[in-house]
Design a protein around this motif. Structure first.
Motif, PDB file in Angstrom:
ATOM      1  N   ILE A  99       0.838  -1.198   0.000  1.00 41.64           N
ATOM      2  CA  ILE A  99       0.000   0.000   0.000  1.00 41.64           C
ATOM      3  C   ILE A  99       0.875   1.251   0.000  1.00 41.64           C
ATOM      4  CG2 ILE A  99      -1.582   1.371   1.413  1.00 41.64           C
ATOM      5  CD1 ILE A  99      -2.902  -1.241   2.272  1.00 41.64           C
ATOM      6  N   GLN A 118       2.487   1.777  -3.441  1.00 38.94           N
ATOM      7  CA  GLN A 118       1.528   2.227  -4.449  1.00 38.94           C
ATOM      8  C   GLN A 118       1.148   3.696  -4.255  1.00 38.94           C
ATOM      9  OE1 GLN A 118       0.081   0.760  -7.099  1.00 38.94           O
ATOM     10  NE2 GLN A 118       1.253  -1.134  -6.898  1.00 38.94           N
ATOM     11  N   VAL A 119       0.864   4.080  -3.028  1.00 37.92           N
ATOM     12  CA  VAL A 119       0.419   5.450  -2.755  1.00 37.92           C
ATOM     13  C   VAL A 119       1.556   6.442  -2.997  1.00 37.92           C
ATOM     14  CG1 VAL A 119      -0.398   7.031  -0.959  1.00 37.92           C
ATOM     15  CG2 VAL A 119      -1.369   4.729  -1.129  1.00 37.92           C
ATOM     16  N   ARG A 175       2.163   6.916  -6.673  1.00 36.01           N
ATOM     17  CA  ARG A 175       1.084   7.702  -7.278  1.00 36.01           C
ATOM     18  C   ARG A 175       1.282   9.187  -7.012  1.00 36.01           C
ATOM     19  NH1 ARG A 175      -5.024   6.854  -5.283  1.00 36.01           N
ATOM     20  NH2 ARG A 175      -4.511   4.696  -5.853  1.00 36.01           N
ATOM     21  N   VAL A 217      -5.153   5.614   4.019  1.00 37.95           N
ATOM     22  CA  VAL A 217      -5.881   4.567   3.305  1.00 37.95           C
ATOM     23  C   VAL A 217      -6.829   3.897   4.296  1.00 37.95           C
ATOM     24  CG1 VAL A 217      -5.672   2.425   1.987  1.00 37.95           C
ATOM     25  CG2 VAL A 217      -3.936   4.220   1.745  1.00 37.95           C
ATOM     26  N   ILE A 235      -7.953   7.922   1.124  1.00 35.56           N
ATOM     27  CA  ILE A 235      -8.010   7.061  -0.063  1.00 35.56           C
ATOM     28  C   ILE A 235      -8.645   5.728   0.321  1.00 35.56           C
ATOM     29  CG2 ILE A 235      -6.662   5.948  -1.882  1.00 35.56           C
ATOM     30  CD1 ILE A 235      -4.428   7.973  -1.276  1.00 35.56           C
ATOM     31  N   ARG A 267      -9.405   1.818   0.341  1.00 31.65           N
ATOM     32  CA  ARG A 267      -8.519   0.678   0.056  1.00 31.65           C
ATOM     33  C   ARG A 267      -8.770   0.121  -1.342  1.00 31.65           C
ATOM     34  NH1 ARG A 267      -5.592  -2.356  -1.570  1.00 31.65           N
ATOM     35  NH2 ARG A 267      -4.638  -4.218  -0.643  1.00 31.65           N
ATOM     36  N   GLU A 327      -9.189   1.629  -4.018  1.00 31.45           N
ATOM     37  CA  GLU A 327      -8.520   2.387  -5.067  1.00 31.45           C
ATOM     38  C   GLU A 327      -7.013   2.154  -5.113  1.00 31.45           C
ATOM     39  OE1 GLU A 327      -9.413   6.503  -4.982  1.00 31.45           O
ATOM     40  OE2 GLU A 327     -11.602   6.231  -5.153  1.00 31.45           O
ATOM     41  N   VAL A 328      -6.514   1.379  -4.184  1.00 31.25           N
ATOM     42  CA  VAL A 328      -5.091   1.072  -4.154  1.00 31.25           C
ATOM     43  C   VAL A 328      -4.874  -0.298  -4.752  1.00 31.25           C
ATOM     44  CG1 VAL A 328      -3.037   0.811  -2.730  1.00 31.25           C
ATOM     45  CG2 VAL A 328      -4.806   2.472  -2.090  1.00 31.25           C
ATOM     46  N   GLU A 329      -4.135  -0.360  -5.828  1.00 29.73           N
ATOM     47  CA  GLU A 329      -3.920  -1.628  -6.514  1.00 29.73           C
ATOM     48  C   GLU A 329      -2.997  -2.531  -5.705  1.00 29.73           C
ATOM     49  OE1 GLU A 329      -2.349  -0.818 -10.326  1.00 29.73           O
ATOM     50  OE2 GLU A 329      -4.053   0.394 -10.987  1.00 29.73           O
TER      51      GLU A 329
END
Length: 274
Positions: A152, A155-156, A159, A235, A266, A268, A270-272
């Motif tokens: 997580i 990824q964040v 981004r 997240v 955000i 969860r 939306e987090v790949e």
């Protein structure tokens, strides 16, 4: 006037202030001994002589401890050519401690310690097996969530770095302080933007988690002034219906913080998954 100008230059950082203080004390003691030596009795001269002899050795010992253990506190921000000189990459041990603390903060919000009450009190063996099974289950859940948390954060941070057109430097600390963040966004514009990612598994506000972030932000803000900015990305796992109360509490807390903090929530989903 030359002395006052030199004193002003010395007083620009902690190291100069210490040097100025030592010079004044030692200078006054030497001046007093030189100008009034004939007027002082032998008993009055000896304390001054002992002080002049011992004081430099005391200063040497004090400076040795300062330089070896607290050297990062001896300089002012102006002594560095670049504000980034204050940044350091956390050691593997510091990263491990930091990650474990974040896992416990996030994981601890929904943990339960209940053991099945159907086991009879006298059956110690069955109770111990149940406890051991529970510990193993929680240990495995803890391990899986730790891996998920690392993904997580990656990824964040990626981004946000892409959004700012910057390169993310992971796991950075501010000098020798306790302030550290998940990432620093390095760009050609020289912006001092940091990123901190937190995970909320339940609507519980987790004030201790937020207080630790605010403390680090205030410390960093003192170093960098108005150039400091923190992007706090949270997240969350729960439904959007529960988000309003949590967001209201967090934003009210942030409004009282002098540091420049941008708060993002955000979901969860939306987090790949990496």
């Amino acid at each position: 006037m030359d002395f006052l100008k030199g004193a002003k230059d010395f007083a620009r950082n902690p190291l100069g202030i210490i040097a100025l203080f030592i010079s004044l004390i030692y200078g006054f003691a030497s001046l007093l001994l030189d100008s009034a030596a004939e007027k002082l009795t032998e008993a009055e001269r000896w304390p001054l002589i002992i002080f002049i002899v011992i004081f430099p050795m005391m200063v040497l010992v004090a400076f040795y401890k300062l330089v070896t253990k607290h050297h990062g506190k001896l300089y002012a921000p102006g002594d560095f050519k670049d504000d980034k000189s204050f940044l350091r990459t956390l050691s593997p041990e510091e990263q491990e401690v930091r990650l474990e603390k974040e896992v416990k903060e996030s994981f601890g919000q929904t943990k339960t310690n209940h053991i099945d009450g159907s086991v009879e009190p006298g059956n110690q063996a069955a109770q111990e097996r149940n406890k051991q099974d529970e510990r193993e289950k929680r240990k495995e859940e803890h391990r899986r969530f730790r891996q998920e948390l690392e993904k997580i954060e990656t990824q964040v941070i990626d981004r946000i770095a892409e959004e700012h057109g910057a390169k993310a430097e992971r796991n950075v600390g501010i000098g020798s302080t306790d302030a550290n963040f998940d990432a620093f966004l390095s760009s050609d514009e020289g912006r001092l933007t940091f990123v901190e990612v937190k995970v909320l598994r339940s609507p519980a506000p987790a004030m201790m988690m937020l207080d630790r972030v605010l403390y680090g932000a205030v410390v960093a803000d003192k170093y960098f002034g108005s150039r400091f900015k923190l992007i706090l990305a949270v997240v969350y796992y729960f439904e959007d219906d529960d988000l309003e109360r949590v967001e209201r509490i967090w934003r009210r807390k942030l409004s009282n913080c002098p540091a420049n903090i941008e708060l993002r929530f955000i979901p969860r989903s939306e987090v790949e998954d990496a």
